[in-house]
Every structure is written in structure tokens, then in C-alpha cells.
Design a protein around this motif. Sequence first.
Motif, PDB file in Angstrom:
ATOM      1  N   LEU A 158       0.805  -1.220   0.000  1.00 49.58           N
ATOM      2  CA  LEU A 158       0.000   0.000   0.000  1.00 49.58           C
ATOM      3  C   LEU A 158       0.840   1.274   0.000  1.00 49.58           C
ATOM      4  O   LEU A 158       0.582   2.187  -0.777  1.00 49.58           O
ATOM      5  N   GLU A 159       1.857   1.346   0.851  1.00 48.14           N
ATOM      6  CA  GLU A 159       2.666   2.569   0.907  1.00 48.14           C
ATOM      7  C   GLU A 159       3.338   2.855  -0.425  1.00 48.14           C
ATOM      8  O   GLU A 159       3.328   3.989  -0.909  1.00 48.14           O
ATOM      9  N   GLU A 160       3.927   1.813  -1.017  1.00 53.22           N
ATOM     10  CA  GLU A 160       4.590   1.995  -2.307  1.00 53.22           C
ATOM     11  C   GLU A 160       3.575   2.381  -3.381  1.00 53.22           C
ATOM     12  O   GLU A 160       3.844   3.224  -4.232  1.00 53.22           O
ATOM     13  N   TYR A 161       2.395   1.776  -3.317  1.00 56.39           N
ATOM     14  CA  TYR A 161       1.331   2.094  -4.265  1.00 56.39           C
ATOM     15  C   TYR A 161       0.949   3.567  -4.160  1.00 56.39           C
ATOM     16  O   TYR A 161       0.842   4.279  -5.172  1.00 56.39           O
ATOM     17  N   LEU A 162       0.758   4.047  -2.947  1.00 51.62           N
ATOM     18  CA  LEU A 162       0.333   5.432  -2.736  1.00 51.62           C
ATOM     19  C   LEU A 162       1.398   6.431  -3.155  1.00 51.62           C
ATOM     20  O   LEU A 162       1.081   7.561  -3.509  1.00 51.62           O
ATOM     21  N   ARG A 163       2.667   6.010  -3.132  1.00 52.82           N
ATOM     22  CA  ARG A 163       3.756   6.881  -3.578  1.00 52.82           C
ATOM     23  C   ARG A 163       4.102   6.644  -5.052  1.00 52.82           C
ATOM     24  O   ARG A 163       5.085   7.188  -5.550  1.00 52.82           O
ATOM     25  N   HIS A 164       3.307   5.813  -5.713  1.00 55.82           N
ATOM     26  CA  HIS A 164       3.517   5.468  -7.131  1.00 55.82           C
ATOM     27  C   HIS A 164       4.885   4.838  -7.354  1.00 55.82           C
ATOM     28  O   HIS A 164       5.574   5.150  -8.322  1.00 55.82           O
ATOM     29  N   GLU A 165       5.269   3.940  -6.438  1.00 56.86           N
ATOM     30  CA  GLU A 165       6.570   3.290  -6.522  1.00 56.86           C
ATOM     31  C   GLU A 165       6.457   1.808  -6.890  1.00 56.86           C
ATOM     32  O   GLU A 165       7.385   1.042  -6.647  1.00 56.86           O
TER      33      GLU A 165
ATOM     34  N   SER B 199      -2.066  -1.256 -11.316  1.00 50.69           N
ATOM     35  CA  SER B 199      -3.403  -1.601 -11.823  1.00 50.69           C
ATOM     36  C   SER B 199      -4.075  -2.649 -10.952  1.00 50.69           C
ATOM     37  O   SER B 199      -5.260  -2.547 -10.649  1.00 50.69           O
ATOM     38  N   ASP B 200      -3.307  -3.677 -10.561  1.00 53.11           N
ATOM     39  CA  ASP B 200      -3.871  -4.747  -9.725  1.00 53.11           C
ATOM     40  C   ASP B 200      -4.340  -4.208  -8.376  1.00 53.11           C
ATOM     41  O   ASP B 200      -5.428  -4.545  -7.910  1.00 53.11           O
ATOM     42  N   ILE B 201      -3.526  -3.368  -7.753  1.00 58.11           N
ATOM     43  CA  ILE B 201      -3.897  -2.823  -6.447  1.00 58.11           C
ATOM     44  C   ILE B 201      -5.067  -1.858  -6.591  1.00 58.11           C
ATOM     45  O   ILE B 201      -5.993  -1.863  -5.776  1.00 58.11           O
ATOM     46  N   ALA B 202      -5.067  -1.036  -7.631  1.00 60.16           N
ATOM     47  CA  ALA B 202      -6.187  -0.109  -7.866  1.00 60.16           C
ATOM     48  C   ALA B 202      -7.487  -0.886  -8.040  1.00 60.16           C
ATOM     49  O   ALA B 202      -8.530  -0.495  -7.486  1.00 60.16           O
TER      50      ALA B 202
ATOM     51  N   ASP C 181     -10.606   1.633   2.722  1.00 63.94           N
ATOM     52  CA  ASP C 181     -10.611   2.450   3.937  1.00 63.94           C
ATOM     53  C   ASP C 181      -9.196   2.619   4.487  1.00 63.94           C
ATOM     54  O   ASP C 181      -8.814   3.705   4.916  1.00 63.94           O
ATOM     55  N   GLU C 182      -8.415   1.539   4.464  1.00 69.11           N
ATOM     56  CA  GLU C 182      -7.028   1.623   4.936  1.00 69.11           C
ATOM     57  C   GLU C 182      -6.214   2.582   4.071  1.00 69.11           C
ATOM     58  O   GLU C 182      -5.404   3.355   4.569  1.00 69.11           O
ATOM     59  N   ALA C 183      -6.454   2.543   2.764  1.00 71.33           N
ATOM     60  CA  ALA C 183      -5.750   3.455   1.847  1.00 71.33           C
ATOM     61  C   ALA C 183      -6.158   4.898   2.123  1.00 71.33           C
ATOM     62  O   ALA C 183      -5.320   5.801   2.093  1.00 71.33           O
ATOM     63  N   LEU C 184      -7.422   5.129   2.424  1.00 69.47           N
ATOM     64  CA  LEU C 184      -7.901   6.477   2.731  1.00 69.47           C
ATOM     65  C   LEU C 184      -7.254   6.993   4.012  1.00 69.47           C
ATOM     66  O   LEU C 184      -6.817   8.149   4.070  1.00 69.47           O
ATOM     67  N   VAL C 185      -7.165   6.144   5.024  1.00 69.82           N
ATOM     68  CA  VAL C 185      -6.518   6.537   6.276  1.00 69.82           C
ATOM     69  C   VAL C 185      -5.054   6.882   6.016  1.00 69.82           C
ATOM     70  O   VAL C 185      -4.550   7.907   6.490  1.00 69.82           O
ATOM     71  N   ALA C 186      -4.358   6.041   5.251  1.00 73.16           N
ATOM     72  CA  ALA C 186      -2.948   6.282   4.955  1.00 73.16           C
ATOM     73  C   ALA C 186      -2.769   7.582   4.176  1.00 73.16           C
ATOM     74  O   ALA C 186      -1.856   8.368   4.456  1.00 73.16           O
TER      75      ALA C 186
ATOM     76  N   THR D  90      -4.840  10.201   4.108  1.00 69.02           N
ATOM     77  CA  THR D  90      -5.183  11.317   4.988  1.00 69.02           C
ATOM     78  C   THR D  90      -4.053  11.606   5.964  1.00 69.02           C
ATOM     79  O   THR D  90      -3.667  12.764   6.163  1.00 69.02           O
ATOM     80  N   LEU D  91      -3.491  10.550   6.558  1.00 71.09           N
ATOM     81  CA  LEU D  91      -2.384  10.722   7.497  1.00 71.09           C
ATOM     82  C   LEU D  91      -1.189  11.370   6.806  1.00 71.09           C
ATOM     83  O   LEU D  91      -0.569  12.288   7.347  1.00 71.09           O
ATOM     84  N   THR D  92      -0.880  10.932   5.605  1.00 70.37           N
ATOM     85  CA  THR D  92       0.242  11.503   4.850  1.00 70.37           C
ATOM     86  C   THR D  92       0.012  12.981   4.580  1.00 70.37           C
ATOM     87  O   THR D  92       0.927  13.800   4.735  1.00 70.37           O
ATOM     88  N   GLU D  93      -1.220  13.353   4.209  1.00 76.08           N
ATOM     89  CA  GLU D  93      -1.533  14.754   3.932  1.00 76.08           C
ATOM     90  C   GLU D  93      -1.440  15.608   5.194  1.00 76.08           C
ATOM     91  O   GLU D  93      -0.902  16.723   5.163  1.00 76.08           O
ATOM     92  N   VAL D  94      -1.937  15.080   6.313  1.00 81.99           N
ATOM     93  CA  VAL D  94      -1.893  15.814   7.582  1.00 81.99           C
ATOM     94  C   VAL D  94      -0.442  16.015   8.017  1.00 81.99           C
ATOM     95  O   VAL D  94      -0.049  17.108   8.440  1.00 81.99           O
ATOM     96  N   LEU D  95       0.359  14.955   7.915  1.00 88.98           N
ATOM     97  CA  LEU D  95       1.770  15.077   8.287  1.00 88.98           C
ATOM     98  C   LEU D  95       2.505  16.057   7.390  1.00 88.98           C
ATOM     99  O   LEU D  95       3.334  16.840   7.867  1.00 88.98           O
ATOM    100  N   ALA D  96       2.202  16.046   6.105  1.00 93.42           N
ATOM    101  CA  ALA D  96       2.853  16.977   5.175  1.00 93.42           C
ATOM    102  C   ALA D  96       2.519  18.422   5.550  1.00 93.42           C
ATOM    103  O   ALA D  96       3.397  19.290   5.544  1.00 93.42           O
TER     104      ALA D  96
END
Length: 80
Positions: free
Chosen positions: A13-20, A27-30, A41-46, A48-54
Amino acid sequence: MTDCGCEKARRDLEEYLRHEVCKTEQSDIAEHLANCEGCRDEALVATTLTEVLARACKESAPEELRDQVLAKLRAAQATH
């Protein structure tokens, strides 16, 4: 495409969200997130957390508050 499954989606998930991840994995994860509410939901939390921390990293605390927090952290570390 074949659904990649929760275990793989969450592991990557983390690598997916960072496009890594490669395009195939992206495509498979999407596809999995589109069909799995729990992982979505887990992806949304991750995300949101990344945006808040940024945003938080762009702000700075008043010097006095910073000193108080650092003092408490040092005290907590000294007792462990």
C-alpha cells in the motif's frame, strides 16, 4: 485482470500510494481497492495521514512549546 488480494494490497500500500510500484501492480492494487471496502478504507486513512503530516511539517510550533515537548521526550527516554 485478477484481484491481487488483501494481503498483497496491504503489504504494498505505501509503495502504491507513492507510485513506486510497476504499472501492472499499480493496476492490480487499484482494482483491488475499487472492490474491497476494508483495503480502500485503509488506503484512505494512509492518504489522509500523509496529507496531515505533510501540512504539519510546513508549520512550526512556538519556541516555548517546542522546548516543553523536547524536555518531556527527553525525560520519557531517560526513564526507559
